[in-house]
Structures are given as structure tokens and as C-alpha cells.
Design an enzyme around this catalytic site. Structure first.
Site: not given
Length: 300
Positions: A148, A241, A271
Site C-alpha cells: 500500500s 484494485e 487491496h
């Protein structure tokens, strides 16, 4: 058709987002993050010990599988949009990868925004990396990974390590990397209804929080800085995503600058899918990362 396990994971993300929406302070948000995210991945695997250390002022934690090669380290940096997260949120998936690779995991706890603006977290990771070198871990035995926001700052840390003239790690694994602080990819719109909690509005809202109100997001985006001389990269991203296009573009830019970069798009994955213990694809992704680590550190 999404599997029942994937539907369960997406619902867990939606439930988490709903909890965050009811929080009234950053401290409450951080508390929810610390308690809810680890529920997705469950307890540490058997045979993995933990040890808290001070990495030259940066709090950190070792994950030590039985029989681990002490000359190889997976240095893994947690996500959380620069304002949330801790080693505890990713302890179990990292322990699983380290165990599969037969090496130690190392989890630094970097400073968070808004108390500490960017590049404070990058500085902490470089400090922790230098500490590892000082402990006798060879640079060629270190692989840096993160997901991330820190998938992107893995890249920023590599750039900082390179620019400081330090020996480069063997390789890196940016997972769903946030390398474009402007979020220009079309998938931020086209995949918006497939994610459980990530969205473009939230990402954009967070930028001035970690950069500061007067910083240029384009100028500081890792994808817009030189990627030359970075070590081999394995980039994993989910096909569902929002950040898919940004990850794809990053690999194209890296390759154009001579970087050995491999892109893996995992169909239907959302994610942080690596964190869900009940997802078969999480286990497969762990195995792939462990295999990449072994390939890149064979001489150690």
C-alpha cells in the site's frame, strides 16, 4: 465469479471502513486499525519467535522462524496511508513469508503523519537499514518489501539508500505500491466498486496530511523520480484494485530506466489480499514472494 473466500474478505474490508467512518479522532482510528486488521490474518504460525529491538532509535521487531538463515532478512514495512499502522498489523503474513523463505523478518516502526511529515518515514527506514548492515547482515541478503502506501515508499527508500551511497539491498517487493501521489490511473475509477475500503477521494484527502499543505505531490511522487540503479523488483497488485494502473505504469517506467522489474497482476484480488489467512491466493502470493527472495539471495 468471486470465490466465497474473496467475498468474505471484501465484506471484512467494508466492515472495517464502516468502523473507521464512525471514529471521531485519529487516536480512535489508529486503535481500530491496530485491532481489526490483525483479525484478518490470525495468529503467528508455529515455530516463529519474536524479539523487540531498538534499531538506532527506530523501534523494530524481529520475526525468527526456527532454523532461519541469519544472513538473510526480509525487511517489511507496514502500510496505513502514512498515518496508521504498526508492525502488529502485518506480523502474521510477514512471518509466513519469512518461514517459507527460511529467513528472518524485520519490522521497523516508522514515524507517522501528521505528527511527522514526509520524508520522516523514509529517513526511519534508511536508519533501520543502516542498523541492519551494522549488525553484520550483508546488503545482498536483505530484501525490502511493503504494501500500500509503503509499497510506494519501499521505492522511495531504495532511492534514498542509493542517493546516500549505501550498498543496495538484493531486491525489493513493492505490493500494491502507492508511487503516484496524484492518483492519475483510470483504475481509481473503473475498479472503485470492487474494493472494500480504498477509494480515490480518501487517497487524495490524505496527501496533504502526510506531505504537508505546501508540498508538490507530483514532485515528490517516487514514480516521477529517478529509478535508475534500483535492485530487481517484484511488483504484485490485484486485478480489482484501484491502484492497478499506477502499479502497471510504475513497472513500465522502471523498465524504461533499466530496472529488472517484474509485474504480477493477480486476477480479482483486492487491496491487502495478502493479509487474509483464508484466501488461497494469499498463500500463493506468500509462496511467490518467498521464492523471489530465495532467487535473489542465493549467494548468501
Amino acid at each position: 465469479m468471486p470465490s466465497p473466500e474473496l467475498e468474505r474478505a471484501v465484506q471484512a474490508q467494508r466492515d472495517y471502513k464502516a468502523l473507521l467512518g464512525g471514529a471521531t479522532s485519529l487516536d480512535e482510528v489508529r486503535s481500530l486499525d491496530a485491532t481489526e486488521i490483525p483479525k484478518w490474518s490470525g495468529p503467528l504460525p508455529e515455530g516463529v519467535a519474536t524479539e523487540v529491538v531498538d534499531a538506532d532509535g527506530v523501534p523494530a521487531e524481529w520475526l525468527i522462524p526456527q532454523g532461519a538463515n541469519d544472513k538473510c532478512v526480509l525487511m517489511y514495512v507496514h502500510g496505513g496511508g502514512f498515518v496508521l499502522g504498526s508492525p502488529g498489523t502485518i506480523r502474521t503474513p510477514v512471518a509466513k513469508i519469512a518461514q517459507l523463505a527460511g529467513i528472518r523478518g524485520f519490522l521497523p516502526k516508522y514515524r507517522l503523519a501528521p505528527e511527522n511529515l514526509y520524508p520522516a518515514p523514509v529517513e526511519d527506514i534508511v536508519t533501520a537499514y543502516k542498523w541492519l548492515l551494522a549488525q553484520g547482515v550483508p546488503a545482498g541478503g536483505i530484501v525490502i518489501a511493503g504494501e500500500s502506501a509503503w509499497g510506494g515508499l519501499v521505492v522511495a527508500s531504495l532511492q534514498a539508500i542509493r542517493d546516500a551511497g549505501l550498498p543496495m539491498p538484493a531486491a525489493a517487493v513493492p505490493i500494491s505500491p502507492m508511487v503516484d501521489f496524484e492518483f492519475k490511473g483510470d483504475s481509481w475509477v473503473t475498479n472503485a466498486d470492487k474494493e472494500g475500503f480504498v477509494d480515490k477521494a480518501l487517497a487524495i484527502q490524505n496527501v496533504p496530511v502526510f506531505l504537508g499543505p505546501d508540498k508538490d505531490a507530483a514532485e515528490l511522487s517516487p514514480v516521477n523520480l529517478s529509478l535508475k540503479d534500483l535492485p530487481p523488483l517484484l511488483v504484485q497488485v490485484g486485478g480489482s484494485e484501484c491502484i492497478l494502473d499506477d502499479a502497471t505504469n510504475f513497472v513500465s517506467v522502471a523498465k524504461a530506466q533499466g530496472v529488472d522489474a517484474t509485474l504480477e497482476v493477480w486476477p480479482e484480488m483486492v487491496h491487502l489480499w495478502h493479509n487474509f489467512s483464508y484466501l488461497p491466493e494469499a498463500r500463493s502470493a506468500h509462496e511467490r514472494i518467498a521464492g523471489f527472495i530465495t532467487e535473489q539471495t542465493t549467494s548468501i
